[in-house]
Design an enzyme around this catalytic site. Structure first.
Site, PDB file in Angstrom:
ATOM      1  N   CYS A 277       0.867  -1.180   0.000  1.00 64.55           N
ATOM      2  CA  CYS A 277       0.000   0.000   0.000  1.00 64.55           C
ATOM      3  C   CYS A 277       0.905   1.231   0.000  1.00 64.55           C
ATOM      4  CB  CYS A 277      -0.962  -0.034   1.181  1.00 64.55           C
ATOM      5  SG  CYS A 277      -0.172  -0.132   2.815  1.00 64.55           S
ATOM      6  N   ARG A 282      -2.253  -0.847   5.350  1.00 62.95           N
ATOM      7  CA  ARG A 282      -3.427  -1.450   4.707  1.00 62.95           C
ATOM      8  C   ARG A 282      -3.087  -2.821   4.124  1.00 62.95           C
ATOM      9  NH1 ARG A 282      -4.781   3.680   0.994  1.00 62.95           N
ATOM     10  NH2 ARG A 282      -2.534   3.949   1.282  1.00 62.95           N
TER      11      ARG A 282
END
Length: 329
Positions: A277, A282
């Site tokens: 990410c 994430r």
């Protein structure tokens, strides 16, 4: 399974909205309260490849009453003003990220030694059962889950629905960060088995045995926006875009195993996987989902993610580092 509920602080919120407007309410009281059917939630988790990696609010409340060795850690941004789970400890990214002098760019994990010191301060031992949680988006809990895995700490659970579902179950909050006797935590098995490096990613681009998943938002992937900390727009060549949020329901709990298999199954079948990410947060959530929900064997989180990759391309002009959906201005 999901229904928003009204905060008990409603009167104070109304007053705040009148004075400062709705954005201030979201800033100060950031954790949305959600009702989750505990029976359905527990059954959903039982269908996961590794149900021991997850817990529900009611299960956690029971564990906290019965096991005085249990350690609960909330990855909570102090600027949001969320009230932590009672008896839990709270960390934020600065606590478990690398020191500024360690790299030429930000977003990297701290060292194993620094993690040992952090866990020692909250009285943890290698045998301590640990539960991690966050608020609203929950990817920060997954980041902690991943970093604890790099220490070889085996008994770690992720609270499905996090603080939001805990509040919906009307379980106690406040009285966090208790005073405890410090320990001398020693990681049981320091390892990098779940870590992708920039060299691994570069090699994976041209290797059909691998798939790279970009877990960022569409605007980041297609190069129309750049988050602070990155050095330019774009994406890693050949990466497949699946926003990490597709793995969660509207109430922020994880989707069912069947739903997640439909989302990722064909893509990862027979493949080794690297997720990335902006800074490996994430993507840590996607890594956890692929491993613990779907049982994928070869999944790696790229810690440096787009920050490191864009630094290598835009700042260093490093040989072998290319991008798509962007370019040098």
């Amino acid at each position: 399974m999901f229904k928003s509920t009204t905060s008990k602080l409603a009167l104070g919120v109304v007053a705040l909205v009148v004075v400062a407007g709705y954005p201030a309410y979201r800033y100060i009281f950031g954790a949305t309260v959600v009702d989750v059917d505990s029976t359905e939630q527990a059954q959903k988790i039982e269908d996961y490849a590794n149900p021991a990696a997850f817990t529900t609010p009611l299960q956690l409340a029971k564990m906290m009453k019965e096991d005085d060795k249990l350690i609960v850690i909330g990855a909570l941004n102090p600027a949001k003003g969320d009230t932590p789970i009672s008896g839990s400890f709270t960390f934020w990214r600065g606590d478990y990220s690398a020191q500024k002098s360690a790299y030429d760019y930000g977003g990297m994990r701290n060292t194993a030694d620094e993690m040992e010191d952090l866990l020692s301060r909250i009285g943890a031992t290698p045998d301590s059962p640990i539960v991690v949680y966050a608020a609203n988006k929950h990817h920060d809990a997954a980041r902690l889950y991943w970093q604890l895995g790099l220490l070889g700490h085996e008994n770690v659970k992720y609270l499905d629905g996090g603080l939001n579902a805990w509040l919906g179950a009307e379980l106690p909050v406040g009285n966090a960060n208790p005073t405890v006797e410090a320990t001398d935590y020693v990681a049981p098995n320091k390892n990098e088995t779940k870590l992708a490096t920039i060299e691994m990613v570069r090699n994976a681009i041209t290797d059909d045995d691998w798939v790279i998943i970009d877990t960022r938002g569409t605007d980041e992937f297609d190069g129309t926006s750049v988050k602070s900390g990155a050095y330019g727009p774009g994406a890693i060549p050949g990466a497949v875009h699946i926003n990490w949020t597709k793995a969660v329901n509207e109430d922020s709990t994880l989707k069912t195993a069947a739903e997640l298999k439909a989302l990722y199954g064909d893509l990862i079948k027979g493949k080794k996987v690297i997720s990335y990410c902006q800074s490996g947060v994430r993507s840590a959530h996607t890594t956890m989902v692929l491993e613990e929900v779907l049982g994928a064997a070869d999944v790696y989180n790229y810690d440096g993610s787009w920050i490191e990759w864009s630094h290598a391309f835009y700042e260093e002009g490093r040989e072998g580092i290319e991008i798509m959906n962007g370019g040098k201005s």
